[in-house]
Design a protein around this motif. Structure first.
Motif, short mmCIF file in Angstrom:
data_model
loop_
_atom_site.label_atom_id
_atom_site.label_comp_id
_atom_site.label_asym_id
_atom_site.label_seq_id
_atom_site.Cartn_x
_atom_site.Cartn_y
_atom_site.Cartn_z
N ASN A 430 0.80 -1.23 0.00
CA ASN A 430 0.00 0.00 0.00
C ASN A 430 0.83 1.27 0.00
N TYR A 431 2.17 1.15 -0.01
CA TYR A 431 2.97 2.33 0.27
C TYR A 431 4.09 2.60 -0.73
N PHE A 432 3.92 2.20 -1.96
CA PHE A 432 4.85 2.63 -3.00
C PHE A 432 4.18 2.47 -4.36
N ASP A 433 4.63 3.28 -5.30
CA ASP A 433 4.09 3.21 -6.66
C ASP A 433 4.97 2.36 -7.57
N ALA A 434 6.27 2.35 -7.29
CA ALA A 434 7.21 1.57 -8.09
C ALA A 434 8.32 1.07 -7.18
N LEU A 435 8.89 -0.07 -7.55
CA LEU A 435 9.98 -0.65 -6.78
C LEU A 435 11.32 -0.22 -7.36
N GLY A 436 12.18 0.34 -6.52
CA GLY A 436 13.51 0.72 -6.98
C GLY A 436 14.47 -0.44 -6.87
N VAL A 437 15.22 -0.70 -7.93
CA VAL A 437 16.27 -1.72 -7.90
C VAL A 437 17.53 -1.11 -8.51
N HIS A 438 18.67 -1.65 -8.13
CA HIS A 438 19.94 -1.23 -8.70
C HIS A 438 20.50 -2.39 -9.51
N SER A 439 20.62 -2.19 -10.82
CA SER A 439 21.01 -3.26 -11.74
C SER A 439 22.38 -2.97 -12.32
N TYR A 440 23.36 -3.63 -11.78
CA TYR A 440 24.73 -3.47 -12.27
C TYR A 440 25.20 -4.79 -12.89
N GLY A 441 25.95 -4.68 -13.98
CA GLY A 441 26.38 -5.88 -14.68
C GLY A 441 27.76 -6.36 -14.32
N TYR A 442 28.47 -5.66 -13.40
CA TYR A 442 29.84 -6.02 -13.05
C TYR A 442 30.68 -6.14 -14.32
N ASN A 443 31.23 -7.32 -14.62
CA ASN A 443 31.99 -7.50 -15.87
C ASN A 443 31.26 -8.41 -16.84
N ASN A 444 29.92 -8.40 -16.77
CA ASN A 444 29.09 -9.28 -17.58
C ASN A 444 28.20 -8.48 -18.53
N ALA A 445 27.94 -9.04 -19.70
CA ALA A 445 27.08 -8.39 -20.69
C ALA A 445 25.62 -8.40 -20.21
N PRO A 446 24.78 -7.50 -20.70
CA PRO A 446 23.42 -7.34 -20.18
C PRO A 446 22.56 -8.61 -20.20
N ASN A 447 22.70 -9.42 -21.23
CA ASN A 447 21.83 -10.59 -21.35
C ASN A 447 22.45 -11.84 -20.75
N ASP A 448 23.62 -11.71 -20.15
CA ASP A 448 24.29 -12.86 -19.56
C ASP A 448 23.59 -13.32 -18.28
N THR A 449 23.79 -14.59 -17.94
CA THR A 449 23.29 -15.17 -16.69
C THR A 449 24.39 -16.04 -16.11
N PRO A 450 24.24 -16.50 -14.86
CA PRO A 450 25.26 -17.39 -14.29
C PRO A 450 25.45 -18.67 -15.09
N ASP A 451 24.44 -19.09 -15.81
CA ASP A 451 24.54 -20.32 -16.59
C ASP A 451 24.96 -20.09 -18.04
N ASN A 452 24.94 -18.84 -18.46
CA ASN A 452 25.24 -18.56 -19.86
C ASN A 452 25.84 -17.16 -19.97
N TYR A 453 27.17 -17.07 -19.86
CA TYR A 453 27.81 -15.77 -19.97
C TYR A 453 28.76 -15.74 -21.15
N THR A 454 28.93 -14.56 -21.73
CA THR A 454 29.60 -14.43 -23.02
C THR A 454 30.95 -13.74 -22.92
N THR A 455 31.29 -13.18 -21.76
CA THR A 455 32.55 -12.45 -21.63
C THR A 455 33.69 -13.40 -21.31
N ALA A 456 34.91 -12.94 -21.59
CA ALA A 456 36.09 -13.80 -21.40
C ALA A 456 36.47 -13.93 -19.93
N SER A 457 36.10 -12.97 -19.11
CA SER A 457 36.46 -13.02 -17.69
C SER A 457 35.77 -14.19 -17.00
N THR A 458 36.41 -14.68 -15.93
CA THR A 458 35.84 -15.83 -15.20
C THR A 458 35.42 -15.47 -13.79
#
Length: 582
Positions: A430-458
């Motif tokens: 009852n007490y907010f209109d939108a949820l704030g989140v902070h989305s940082y990719g560290y050294n990973n591409a935007p569409n990457d996931t823990p199971d499927n990442y495309t960058t060379a870093s490990t």
């Protein structure tokens, strides 16, 4: 639809389908569509994105209706298909009209298994293969995920079509030899029109546009640091030139209300007025209680903050206060009063307020983490904003992406959000209109996931908190608690390049070109896929320049996130966002 109505609909459909098998000119050729058809149908939101993805009118045909509620789903009819919106999976699908309109598919004889080649694909589940031009069209538009399995082989003709056809669970393909070698050589049969003929308009309920989200991209804003900045107007002109629709400025409450009843509004006034002149929306993030309102620190009886000598300037007060430990007031009602004051002061000049900043980090909450207390603070802050300006959007303070649960340090942001909903029977709804989140990719591409990442870093690959798409899990929490009427605001998002702060060494894996590409891809990804994300705030625009002004240390982690360099010259990320189609 009640059970009696459903039985009637089944009888009507079976009768119509039986007629389809008897008469040479089936309903597929009919032009008599019932009153469900809209005079000027609108395609928007998730339906529009899927429509474009599939090739638009050339593939799905013209829209026949607006969005409707049918069979417990939000649907929309097109000449060649009915689209269904599945909110739990955040996706649009084709209805299985091939299977529904052609129940006799079960009698199509299966084929002998054939070898899989680039020209043919065999499906043992139904005993049929897809070949040649049909296979090319099938694969181009998503294959089984889009059309379902083939329920016939290639047939020489249909009742009202003289060339090759093939039935699928969700479509019927037709081949046009006069268009051989062109994109139009394979077409979909008008199943959407046929199925609409059979439906009862009295059972169809119009759907409001917000049910499936927005038709355009999310609002794109940027975070700025403009307190005591002599380049204020120039920085805002750069924000406008880049195509940002607004700015986010953090406002430490302790630097505004510097003593009981004493307020220093000048810098906030200056920023808000200038942003309005430049045609930019304003989001103010308000956090950090004044020292005399704070609670006793867990470590002892002192407040972790400086004394303010008499006779110093407003800028000196700012310098003294802004670097010290942040926390809430002892009486949360004081925060509500301040939020009412600031919202009434600026009225419609400020469009949104974010309540607090990363409360799941102990450093922002008196050295501990307390989701229930944060809910109480948000509740009084929300009421305060709405008393001051009922039109303002209230965003529950952005959670810091962290996968750790260490007392006195931090709490996993998804776990923290879940705890917020568990507190007092979910009163947070009852007490907010939108949820704030902070989305940082560290050294990973935007569409990457823990199971499927495309960058060379490990490194930074073993937890979802290291990935931009972490916000999907926040949305799952809202879904579990039936709060999907809300939207998500990424009140911070971005990538750092080489960073002098030791805890941000992953920036060494991100070049300036990577930073530019990741920011563009992140916006495009959200625009195409995540209708429930309403706004994105790029962190940040000008923090690097603050080093020269002495406002920020060179080792501050925010510096290398900046898309302008220390001389306010565009970095590649700024130029890429400026060129981005928004």
């Amino acid at each position: 639809m009640g059970s009696v109505g459903l039985r009637r609909w089944h009888v009507r459909l079976l009768l119509a389908l039986w007629c389809l098998t008897l008469f040479p000119t089936p309903l597929l050729a009919s032009t008599q569509v019932r009153s469900s058809v809209a005079a000027d149908p609108i395609v928007h939101g998730a339906m529009l994105r899927y429509f474009k993805q599939m090739g638009g009118e050339a593939v799905l045909g013209a829209p026949l209706t607006n969005e409707l509620q049918e069979d417990g789903l939000v649907v929309q009819y097109f000449e060649n298909a009915r689209l269904e919106w599945w909110p739990r999976r955040n996706e649009v699908r084709l209805s299985p009209l091939g299977r529904l309109l052609y129940p006799h598919w079960r009698f199509f004889a299966g084929e002998e298994a054939v070898k899989q080649t680039s020209a043919q694909q065999y499906f043992p589940e139904t005993g049929h293969a897809v070949r040649f031009a049909f296979l090319e069209f099938f694969q181009k538009h998503g294959g089984v995920k889009t059309f379902g399995l083939p329920i016939s082989g290639m047939l020489p003709a249909d009742d009202d079509w003289h060339n090759a056809v093939q039935y699928f669970e969700r479509a019927v393909f037709r081949y046009d030899p006069t268009k051989a070698g062109t994109p139009g050589q394979v077409q979909l049969a008008p199943l959407g029109r046929a199925f609409l003929v059979l439906r009862d308009p009295s059972q169809q309920v119009p759907v409001q546009p917000e049910r499936t989200g927005r038709s355009s991209g999310p609002k794109l804003m940027t975070q700025v640091a403009l307190f005591y900045d002599p380049n204020l107007d120039y920085v805002l002109s750069l924000a406008k030139a880049a195509g940002f629709t607004g700015i986010k400025q953090q406002v430490p409450w302790k630097a505004i209300e510097t003593r009981p009843g004493g307020y220093i509004w000048g810098q906030v006034d200056r920023i808000v007025e200038a942003a309005n002149r430049h045609g930019l929306d304003v989001l103010l993030s308000v956090y950090a209680a004044p020292l005399w309102l704070r609670r006793v620190q867990p470590a002892g009886d002192r407040i972790d903050g400086p004394e303010s000598p008499e006779g110093i300037s407003a800028q000196e007060v700012w310098e003294l206060h802004r670097r010290f430990h942040n926390g809430p007031p002892a009486d949360f009602g004081d925060y509500g009063d301040f939020m009412e004051l600031i919202a009434s002061r600026y009225g419609d000049k400020v469009q949104a307020y974010e309540l607090w900043n990363e409360p799941n980090l102990a450093g922002n909450w008196d050295g501990r983490v307390a989701p229930g207390e944060f809910v109480e603070l948000v509740a009084v802050g929300y009421r305060g904003v709405k008393r001051g300006n009922p039109n303002a959007t209230v965003i529950a303070g952005g959670l810091g992406p962290t996968g750790v649960n260490i007392e006195g340090v931090a709490m996993d942001d998804v776990r923290y959000l879940e705890a917020m909903y568990q507190y007092r029977d979910g009163m947070i709804r009852n007490y907010f209109d939108a949820l704030g989140v902070h989305s940082y990719g560290y050294n990973n591409a935007p569409n990457d996931t823990p199971d499927n990442y495309t960058t060379a870093s490990t490194t930074y690959k073993d937890h979802w908190s290291f990935f931009f798409r972490r916000f999907e899990q926040h949305w799952e929490v809202l879904q579990r608690h039936g709060d999907t009427g809300k939207r998500i605001w990424m009140t911070e998002m971005g990538w750092t390049t080489h960073n002098l702060h030791p805890e941000f060494a992953f920036g060494d894996d991100v070049s300036e070109e990577d930073q530019a590409r990741f920011l563009v891809e992140a916006y495009q990804l959200v625009k195409e896929r995540y209708w429930y994300v309403e706004g994105m705030v790029v962190f940040n625009l000008n923090f690097a320049n603050q080093v020269l002004a002495g406002q920020v240390a060179p080792t501050d982690s925010a510096v290398a996130f900046s898309i302008l360099d220390k001389n306010l010259q565009p970095r590649p990320a700024y130029l890429a966002l400026q060129a981005l189609e928004k």
